[in-house]
Design an enzyme around this catalytic site. Structure first.
Site, PDB file in Angstrom:
ATOM      1  N   ASP A   1     -13.535  -3.507   8.207  1.00  0.00           N
ATOM      2  CA  ASP A   1     -12.884  -2.658   7.840  1.00  0.00           C
ATOM      3  C   ASP A   1     -13.474  -1.770   9.661  1.00  0.00           C
ATOM      4  O   ASP A   1     -14.467  -1.916   9.900  1.00  0.00           O
ATOM      5  CB  ASP A   1     -14.305  -1.773   6.796  1.00  0.00           C
ATOM      6  CG  ASP A   1     -13.494  -0.970   6.806  1.00  0.00           C
ATOM      7  OD1 ASP A   1     -12.160   0.037   6.155  1.00  0.00           O
ATOM      8  OD2 ASP A   1     -14.131   0.671   7.034  1.00  0.00           O
TER       9      ASP A   1
ATOM     10  N   GLU B   1      -8.856  -4.645  10.000  1.00  0.00           N
ATOM     11  CA  GLU B   1      -7.996  -3.216   9.708  1.00  0.00           C
ATOM     12  C   GLU B   1      -8.867  -2.292  11.413  1.00  0.00           C
ATOM     13  O   GLU B   1      -9.652  -2.094  11.380  1.00  0.00           O
ATOM     14  CB  GLU B   1      -8.965  -1.821   8.892  1.00  0.00           C
ATOM     15  CG  GLU B   1      -8.360  -0.871   8.664  1.00  0.00           C
ATOM     16  CD  GLU B   1      -9.152   0.329   8.206  1.00  0.00           C
ATOM     17  OE1 GLU B   1      -8.951   1.471   7.817  1.00  0.00           O
ATOM     18  OE2 GLU B   1     -10.543  -0.525   8.257  1.00  0.00           O
TER      19      GLU B   1
ATOM     20  N   ASP C   1       0.234   1.458  10.570  1.00  0.00           N
ATOM     21  CA  ASP C   1       2.587   2.135  10.743  1.00  0.00           C
ATOM     22  C   ASP C   1       2.866   1.644   9.465  1.00  0.00           C
ATOM     23  O   ASP C   1       3.909   2.317   9.474  1.00  0.00           O
ATOM     24  CB  ASP C   1       2.618   1.432  12.527  1.00  0.00           C
ATOM     25  CG  ASP C   1       1.916   1.645  13.465  1.00  0.00           C
ATOM     26  OD1 ASP C   1       1.389   2.636  13.455  1.00  0.00           O
ATOM     27  OD2 ASP C   1       2.014   1.716  14.554  1.00  0.00           O
TER      28      ASP C   1
ATOM     29  N   VAL D   1      -4.220   5.329  -1.626  1.00  0.00           N
ATOM     30  CA  VAL D   1      -3.894   6.510  -2.351  1.00  0.00           C
ATOM     31  C   VAL D   1      -5.692   7.163  -2.811  1.00  0.00           C
ATOM     32  O   VAL D   1      -5.337   8.512  -2.768  1.00  0.00           O
ATOM     33  CB  VAL D   1      -3.837   5.699  -3.666  1.00  0.00           C
ATOM     34  CG1 VAL D   1      -4.303   6.517  -5.385  1.00  0.00           C
ATOM     35  CG2 VAL D   1      -2.835   4.725  -3.424  1.00  0.00           C
TER      36      VAL D   1
END
Length: 630
Positions: free
Chosen positions: A268, A304, A331, A404
C-alpha cells in the site's frame, strides 16, 4: 506436507522440545517481563537482556494456545508486536501459535504465471454476511466460474475494534480475530489454491494504525521526526538503528508468503515509505523475496505508488521482473472514470485537458503521467517514462475500495454513469492486455455501497468522524455543513452493516445479465487475449485519436500480427477514416453486438468498442496496418 513456518528473530516460537522462545526488541526499556496468562492465574518471568536492545526468555511453561503479554519497566503490559494472533483485540494479550499444527495436505501448488491474472479485490468483513475467512470459502466457486484467477484480500492485520478497512493495522503478523483464527485464513488460501486461484494480500508498511500500537513506548526507534507522512512521524527505514526496523517489515512479507502460502503481496502507498538508503527497503524487500520463496514458486509483488516510478517495474533481458511485478495504475482509473461520469473534481482535474489521449496512453504505455507536471500536485513533475514496459506491468481497474469508499456515500460506478458507457469501459478493461481488477460485487452491479468504516475508541472516533466530513468541505456539493452532516458516521455499526454484499439479490434478472456480460468477456480474454500477452512487443504500441470522440490502440505481436482496439467514447456516432476495419481482420468483440451493420459502414455508434486481431499483412504483400482507424 512440510510444515510452513517463518523463522523470525522476534516473537514467540514453539521449539522442537515443546518449549517456547520469546524475543522482543525494546531498546528504550530497562526491564521486560513475560506475563503468561494461565487459567489458574498469571505467571511472570524475567526476560534476559541479551544486548542491542533485545530481551529473551525460553520456558516450558508456555505452549501453543498460551496467552501472554510483555510488562515494560514494571508498568504497562503490551501485546507482542510480532503476535501471530490476538483473540482479545489489539489491547489484549497475544496467543502462542504453532504454525506446524496446520495440515496443508498434499495438493501441489506453485502459483500461476502473472499474465494470466484477473484480480478480484475483496474485504473479508463485508464480502459475506458472516464476514469471516471461512464464509469467504463458500464464494470461491462463484469467482472461478466468473473467470477470476486471483483474489486480492484487503489488509487483515489486527486492527482496533470489530470493523475496519484494514489500513489501520497495529499488529502486522496477526490476522484480525473478527475474521477468524489463523488456521481459518490458511484454509481459505488452501481452498483457493485447490480451485486454481492465486491469493494476494494487501500489506501496509508506510504506517501503523492510530490505536493499539505500543512501539512508541519501548521501541521509539521505529519512528523518526526527521520525516512525516499523512499519519504522523515516518517509520525510520534509514536511521542509525533501522536494521531491526527493516527486518521487522521484511520478515512480515516473508511470513505471509511462507507461513500462509500467499502468492503475492500488494504494498500500500509506497510513495509514503521514505528511505534514502541504498538499497532502500523496497529494493531489499523485493530482492529478499525473489531470492527466498520466489526461487521455487511464482510470487508476484504489486505496488501502489502515486510517484509512478517505472524503474521499480523494470524487467531483465528475459522479461522477468527484477523487483516488482506490477503497479496499480491510478492513471487508468482516473481518466476512465472522468470519461464515463464527467466528474472533474480533485485529482480527476489532471485528466480533463486531454482525456482520450491519456486513456490511450495508459493502454499503450502504462502511465499517463510519465514526468509531466501535475496540477493536482501543485505543478510538481510526476512519473517516469513507462512506454518500454510490457502491458502486464500495470493493473487496471474501474473500481476499488479506494475509488468507491472514498466517495462520501460510497456509490459504485454503475450509480454514476449510463449502462452504455459502463459496458464500453468494461469491454476495454477486461480485454486490454494489462491485468484487470474487479471490486467485490462489481461483476453483477451490487447495489450495496462501500463506505468508510472503523471502530475506534470514543475520543478518536469523534475526531475521525469530524475529520471525514471536513475532508469534503472543499467540494461544492458539500459546502453546506448540514449536507456534510448527512455523510455516514464511519464509527456507526450500521455504516459497516450497509456495506455487506447482499448475495441473495445477485439472482435477480438485471444482476444476472451483468454477471453474464462479465463472464462472456473474461472467457474471451482467457481464450484470445491471455495466450498473446507474452507476445506483445513492449514499446511498440501505436495510438491515435479519432477526432474528439474516440481512440484507437494497436499492440504489435512478435509474429507480426496486431491486436487492435477502436472505441467511440461519446454520445454521438463516430465516422471512421480509411478502409473497412474488417479487411483481413478477425473480429474478436463488438460492444454493443448489434452495432455490426454500422461497423460495416465504417461507423461506430455512441459508446461502442470493437476489438480486432489482424494478421501480418506485410508477409503476404498487403498494406501495413496503422492504428488510425480500427
Amino acid at each position: 506436507m512440510k510444515a510452513r513456518r517463518q523463522n523470525m528473530p522476534f516473537g514467540a516460537a514453539v521449539e522442537r522440545d515443546g518449549s517456547v522462545r520469546f524475543r522482543l526488541w525494546a531498546p528504550a526499556a530497562r526491564q521486560v517481563q513475560l506475563c503468561l496468562k494461565h487459567p489458574e492465574g498469571e505467571r511472570c518471568l524475567e526476560m534476559i537482556a541479551t544486548g542491542a536492545g533485545w530481551f529473551e526468555c525460553r520456558t516450558a511453561e508456555a505452549h501453543a494456545g498460551t496467552l501472554y503479554s510483555y510488562r515494560i519497566d514494571s508498568g504497562l503490559e503490551v501485546p507482542d508486536p510480532a503476535s501471530r494472533f490476538q483473540p482479545h483485540d489489539v489491547h489484549g494479550p497475544s496467543e502462542v501459535v504453532d504454525p506446524a499444527a496446520f495440515d496443508w495436505g498434499t495438493h501441489p501448488w506453485n502459483g500461476r504465471p502473472w499474465h494470466e491474472a484477473v484480480c478480484y479485490e475483496l474485504h473479508i468483513g463485508t464480502f459475506t454476511r458472516e464476514g469471516t475467512f471461512s464464509a469467504a470459502i463458500e464464494r470461491l466457486d462463484h469467482l472461478v466460474a466468473l473467470g477470476i484467477t486471483a483474489i486480492q484480500l484487503m489488509p487483515v492485520a489486527d486492527f482496533p475494534g470489530q470493523r475496519n478497512w484494514g489500513y489501520d493495522g497495529a499488529l502486522l503478523f496477526a490476522p484480525d480475530s473478527s475474521y477468524g483464527r489463523p488456521d481459518d485464513l490458511k484454509r481459505l488460501v488452501l481452498e483457493a489454491h485447490r480451485r486454481g486461484l492465486m491469493v494476494f494480500l494487501d500489506v501496509v508498511y508506510n504506517h501503523f494504525g492510530p490505536e493499539g500500537n505500543y512501539l512508541h513506548l519501548y521501541a521509539p526507534q521505529f519512528f523518526t521526526e526527521r520525516r512525516h507522512t499523512p499519519w504522523g512521524a515516518a517509520i525510520d527505514f534509514d536511521g542509525p538503528e533501522s536494521r531491526e526496523v527493516r527486518a521487522f517489515f521484511i520478515h512480515n512479507a516473508l511470513y505471509w508468503l511462507n507461513e500462509y502460502g500467499f502468492d503475492g503481496l500488494r504494498l500500500d502507498a509506497v510513495h509514503a515509505i521514505l528511505d534514502d538508503s541504498h538499497p532502500d527497503v523496497l529494493t531489499e524487500l523485493a530482492e529478499t523475496v525473489r531470492a527466498g520463496p520466489g526461487r521455487d514458486r511464482r510470487i508476484h509483488l504489486i505496488l501502489e505508488n502515486d510517484s509512478n516510478a517505472a524503474s521499480d517495474l523494470a524487467r531483465d533481458v528475459g522479461g522477468t521482473p527484477r523487483r516488482y511485478t506490477a503497479q496499480w495504475n491510478d492513471d487508468f482509473h482516473h481518466v476512465a472514470h472522468l470519461i464515463a461520469t464527467g466528474e472533474r473534481d480533485g485529482y480527476y482535474a489532471d485528466y480533463a485537458g486531454r482525456p482520450l489521449y491519456d486513456l490511450a496512453r495508459c493502454l499503450a504505455e502504462g502511465f499517463a503521467f510519465q514526468g509531466e507536471p501535475s496540477g493536482f500536485r501543485h505543478g510538481e513533475p510526476r512519473g517516469e517514462p513507462s512506454a518500454d514496459l510490457p502491458p502486464d506491468a500495470f493493473v487496471n481497474w474501474l473500481q476499488t475500495h479506494d475509488q468507491v469508499g472514498n466517495r462520501a456515500f460510497g456509490e459504485r460506478l454503475h450509480m454514476l454513469t449510463s449502462p452504455e458507457a459502463l459496458k464500453a469501459m468494461l469491454a476495454i478493461l477486461l480485454l486490454a492486455p494489462s491485468p484487470p481488477l474487479l471490486f467485490m460485487g462489481e461483476e453483477w452491479m451490487a447495489r450495496t455501497p462501500f463506505l468508510f468504516f472503523c471502530d475506534f475508541g470514543e475520543d478518536l472516533a469523534r475526531s475521525v468522524t469530524e475529520g471525514r466530513r471536513q475532508e469534503f468541505a472543499k467540494f461544492t456539493a458539500f459546502a453546506d455543513p448540514a449536507v456534510r452532516r448527512s455523510i455516514p458516521d464511519p464509527n456507526d455499526p450500521e455504516t459497516f452493516t450497509r456495506c455487506k454484499i447482499d448475495w441473495n439479490s445477485a439472482s435477480e434478472p438485471r444482476h444476472q445479465e451483468w454477471l453474464a456480460f462479465h463472464r462472456k468477456l473474461l472467457e474471451l480474454r482467457r481464450r484470445e487475449i491471455v495466450p498473446r500477452i507474452g507476445q506483445i512487443r513492449a514499446g511498440a504500441a501505436e495510438i491515435a485519436l479519432l477526432g474528439d470522440q474516440g481512440i484507437s490502440v494497436c499492440w504489435r505481436l512478435n509474429d507480426g500480427s496486431r491486436l487492435i482496439l477502436g472505441a467511440n467514447l461519446s454520445d454521438t456516432e463516430l465516422r471512421l477514416p480509411g478502409a473497412s476495419p474488417h479487411v483481413r481482420a478477425t473480429l474478436l468483440h463488438l460492444e454493443p453486438p448489434e452495432a455490426g451493420p454500422d461497423l460495416e459502414a465504417n461507423r461506430l455508434p455512441p459508446w461502442s468498442v470493437v476489438w480486432h486481431l489482424k494478421a501480418d499483412t506485410n508477409a503476404s504483400g498487403g498494406v501495413e496496418v496503422r492504428a488510425v482507424g480500427v
